[in-house]
Design a protein around this motif. Structure first.
Motif, PDB file in Angstrom:
ATOM      1  N   ALA A  27     -16.416  11.876   8.922  1.00  0.00           N
ATOM      2  CA  ALA A  27     -17.658  12.495   8.469  1.00  0.00           C
ATOM      3  C   ALA A  27     -18.867  11.857   9.142  1.00  0.00           C
ATOM      4  CB  ALA A  27     -17.770  12.368   6.952  1.00  0.00           C
ATOM      5  N   LEU A  28     -18.816  10.550   9.378  1.00  0.00           N
ATOM      6  CA  LEU A  28     -19.907   9.889  10.095  1.00  0.00           C
ATOM      7  C   LEU A  28     -20.046  10.443  11.515  1.00  0.00           C
ATOM      8  CD1 LEU A  28     -22.050   7.665  10.377  1.00  0.00           C
ATOM      9  CD2 LEU A  28     -20.207   6.081  10.959  1.00  0.00           C
ATOM     10  N   GLN A  29     -18.929  10.646  12.181  1.00  0.00           N
ATOM     11  CA  GLN A  29     -18.978  11.215  13.525  1.00  0.00           C
ATOM     12  C   GLN A  29     -19.542  12.635  13.500  1.00  0.00           C
ATOM     13  OE1 GLN A  29     -15.178  11.320  15.444  1.00  0.00           O
ATOM     14  NE2 GLN A  29     -16.030  11.657  17.482  1.00  0.00           N
ATOM     15  N   TYR A  30     -19.202  13.400  12.477  1.00  0.00           N
ATOM     16  CA  TYR A  30     -19.725  14.765  12.353  1.00  0.00           C
ATOM     17  C   TYR A  30     -21.236  14.741  12.145  1.00  0.00           C
ATOM     18  CZ  TYR A  30     -20.676  19.287  10.176  1.00  0.00           C
ATOM     19  OH  TYR A  30     -21.212  20.513   9.852  1.00  0.00           O
ATOM     20  N   VAL A  31     -21.737  13.813  11.329  1.00  0.00           N
ATOM     21  CA  VAL A  31     -23.178  13.741  11.069  1.00  0.00           C
ATOM     22  C   VAL A  31     -23.920  13.286  12.324  1.00  0.00           C
ATOM     23  CG1 VAL A  31     -24.947  12.521   9.754  1.00  0.00           C
ATOM     24  CG2 VAL A  31     -22.914  13.390   8.608  1.00  0.00           C
ATOM     25  N   LEU A  32     -23.390  12.287  13.031  1.00  0.00           N
ATOM     26  CA  LEU A  32     -24.053  11.803  14.234  1.00  0.00           C
ATOM     27  C   LEU A  32     -24.119  12.875  15.318  1.00  0.00           C
ATOM     28  CD1 LEU A  32     -22.588   8.178  14.540  1.00  0.00           C
ATOM     29  CD2 LEU A  32     -24.922   8.835  13.879  1.00  0.00           C
ATOM     30  N   ALA A  33     -23.114  13.751  15.369  1.00  0.00           N
ATOM     31  CA  ALA A  33     -23.102  14.800  16.402  1.00  0.00           C
ATOM     32  C   ALA A  33     -24.226  15.805  16.219  1.00  0.00           C
ATOM     33  CB  ALA A  33     -21.752  15.515  16.386  1.00  0.00           C
ATOM     34  N   ARG A  34     -24.898  15.819  15.092  1.00  0.00           N
ATOM     35  CA  ARG A  34     -25.984  16.760  14.846  1.00  0.00           C
ATOM     36  C   ARG A  34     -27.335  16.243  15.344  1.00  0.00           C
ATOM     37  NH1 ARG A  34     -24.262  20.472  10.847  1.00  0.00           N
ATOM     38  NH2 ARG A  34     -26.423  20.910  10.258  1.00  0.00           N
TER      39      ARG A  34
END
Length: 619
Positions: free
Chosen positions: A464-471
């Protein structure tokens, strides 16, 4: 050499902590001043913390679990809250919470929690609470829940000011202040509590609610998973594996593996298993029927059994001797009737004795005389014979069936069969009541990173952290990962910071920089951050909601600050309802005002139909 083979395992005992009721504190003098000191309430889904915002060294005075127990039909005053319940397990089926996940939905229980807090802080809440209140809430808290909370505080307790903030952002604010980081703060907060975990990006001191993420995996899921594992592993101890003990196992004996697969491979080694497994000792009673006994105790039991059997035999001999003597005396009396010449009485007594002649009577008298003499002889020589029997019987083991032979006085003692002695297996009762907690120590906390073993179809924390950073743009990503902050009670596992650093190293580009920081007190820093914020922002300023603003702007209104949610007012479009026609007035078409031409076609058609019906009725 022998010391190398000694067991190195560790045995632990459950604490089974019993809570004591919270004391009732006296209100401080600052709370009675015209500018009263605020009350800070960290309204957590697992634990509630409350206290005064007086000075920087002030600690929360009340810490209790966010549960209430009240029997059906019981009075409100009979409700037990938090630490008033010494043991949660007997009342587990009665426990109620104000939370659904991490959102307050049961405001009746929430009112009981506020009553408990105010009463134990020394405030009489029956009239009103004159102190400002700082309350924590969930990230992206629904407007309806905030509206109900504001209505409860302003209408029921008549508080002058209320401020809402996110618990993990308060913790972020507190630790940045301790580390002397100059505002505005930028970073990303990884928070994990009892019901939910969150990824909260903070940019230039403001919470970016659009790109935050919530996962429904936290401490309660790990506890229920560990409970199921142990109950399947030890079906004989289902009742002993309680939720309170499972939570103790998680808090005191679990850890996060830096490399999960490599750590599991280490547990394949028998030496590693014996060294790292935690044996949890359950309470048990050492008195077990049929358990292993020593040789001395076995001999003592045999001696006691022999003495009991000998006493029974002696008592039976005495009773038999008395019966034979009484019968012999009666028969001798009948024989005396014959000698005295009373033939009628003699024949009558023979019929009662079921005898035919005097010869048969004489034979019975001879047999009884012999039996009485033998019985007296056995009683005289019973003491010496019993002593010999006891010594001879103690030389070989005796089972329960051996006592039957001694019950019969005519059974010869030298014909008793000798049974071979059998060795009973040694049964370790303490080891039977031990829970071997091995790989469960790391498998259950691993749910935070891999929720799939419990059937949850959602991302783990780092995914989930990787998903948030990708934004975000690469520049914003660099600023966010330069301050990765870990907080929440579920972050207290040993090895959590190292695991997050390892995952970030694999996630970020080559040679990129990042920094992971753990909260100084992950479970309490939310309260300390709210206290610091209340000390720096007096009531009535930024971030506070007054009663007047509540009445003007509604209960869902939120005054934003550095640790709060974003206020996004929801505009509800109310549908227009058609006005009912006036049947008593019939106006000609020429008299209709010109403004009526702006009505929608549907409305004009319905009005014309109503007018036609009215004209027909009038005609």
């Amino acid at each position: 050499m022998a010391s190398k083979h000694e067991p190195v395992y560790q045995i632990f005992s459950f604490q089974d902590f019993k809570s004591s009721p919270d004391p009732i504190y006296e209100p401080p003098s600052q709370s009675l001043a015209p500018t009263a000191a605020p009350i800070v309430i960290d309204n957590g889904s697992f634990q509630t913390r409350a206290g005064w915002a007086l000075e920087e060294r002030e600690a929360p005075r009340l810490l209790f679990k966010s549960v209430a127990a009240r029997s059906r039909g019981a009075a409100r005053s009979e409700t037990q809250i938090g630490n008033d319940i010494p043991n949660l397990e007997p009342l587990r089926w009665l426990l109620k919470s104000q939370f659904d996940r991490n959102v307050v939905v049961n405001f009746e229980i929430q009112e009981l929690m506020f009553d408990h807090v105010f009463a134990h802080l020394g405030i009489g809440s029956e009239g009103s609470v004159s102190q400002p209140i700082v309350v924590t809430e969930a990230p992206c808290n629904p407007l309806h829940c905030r509206q109900m909370m504001s209505e409860l505080l302003f209408e029921c307790y008549h508080v002058p000011y209320v401020s809402y903030g996110v618990d993990s952002l308060y913790s972020f604010y507190h630790n940045n202040t301790q580390r002397s980081v100059q505002p505005p703060h930028t970073g990303i907060v990884l928070s994990s509590g009892y019901h939910c975990s969150h990824i909260l990006p903070v940019i230039n001191g403001r919470f970016d609610a659009v790109n935050c993420k919530r996962m429904n995996v936290a401490g309660s899921q790990s506890a229920s998973y560990l409970q199921r594992l142990l109950q399947l592993k030890y079906p004989g101890h289902l009742a002993a594996v309680t939720l309170s003990r499972v939570e103790e196992l998680l808090h005191e004996h679990s850890y996060i593996a830096e490399d999960y697969q490599d750590e599991l491979e280490k547990w394949r080694s028998p030496e590693f298993y014996e060294r790292e497994v935690h044996r949890m000792q359950l309470p048990f009673s050492g008195k077990v029927p049929g358990g292993s006994v020593s040789v001395e105790e076995r001999h003592e039991r045999r001696a006691q059994q022999l003495r009991r059997l000998q006493e029974i035999n002696a008592r039976r001999r005495e009773e038999k001797l008395l019966q034979d003597q009484e019968r012999l005396d009666r028969l001798m009396g009948v024989q005396e009737l014959l000698e005295d010449g009373l033939l009628d009485h003699f024949h009558k007594n023979l019929v009662e004795l079921n005898m035919d002649s005097a010869e048969e009577l004489q034979s019975y008298i001879n047999k009884l005389q012999l039996a009485v003499e033998q019985g007296r002889h056995k009683l005289l020589h019973s003491d010496g014979a019993e002593g010999k029997t006891e010594v001879s019987e103690l030389e070989h083991p005796m089972d329960e069936g051996d006592g039957v032979a001694l019950m019969d006085p005519d059974f010869p003692e030298d014909t008793l069969p000798e049974k071979p002695a059998h060795v009973q297996p040694v049964f370790n009762m303490a080891e039977y009541h031990q829970l071997f907690v091995g790989t469960e120590r790391l498998r259950c906390p691993e749910l935070l990173f891999q929720p799939s073993p419990t059937g949850e179809e959602q991302m783990g924390l780092m995914e989930a952290l990787q998903y948030v950073l990708a934004r975000y743009t690469p520049e914003q990503q660099e600023a966010l990962v330069s301050n990765v902050f870990l907080t929440g009670g579920n972050m207290l596992y040993p090895g959590m910071k190292e695991r997050v650093e390892r995952e970030l190293l694999a996630m970020r580009p080559f040679q990129s920089q990042f920094k992971v920081t753990m909260a100084s007190q992950p479970a309490l820093d939310a309260w300390y951050g709210a206290r610091d914020w209340a000390l720096e922002h007096p009531a009535g300023g930024e971030g506070w909601i007054s009663r007047q603003e509540y009445e003007e702007k509604g209960g869902e209104y939120l005054s934003e600050h550095c640790a709060s949610n974003l206020f996004i007012p929801m505009k509800l479009v109310k549908p227009l309802l058609a006005r009912p026609a006036e049947p008593s007035v019939t106006m000609p078409t020429s008299t209709v005002p010109s403004a009526a031409t702006t009505v929608t076609p549907a409305l004009t058609s319905s009005c014309s139909a109503v007018t036609a019906d009215v004209s027909m009725v009038a005609s």
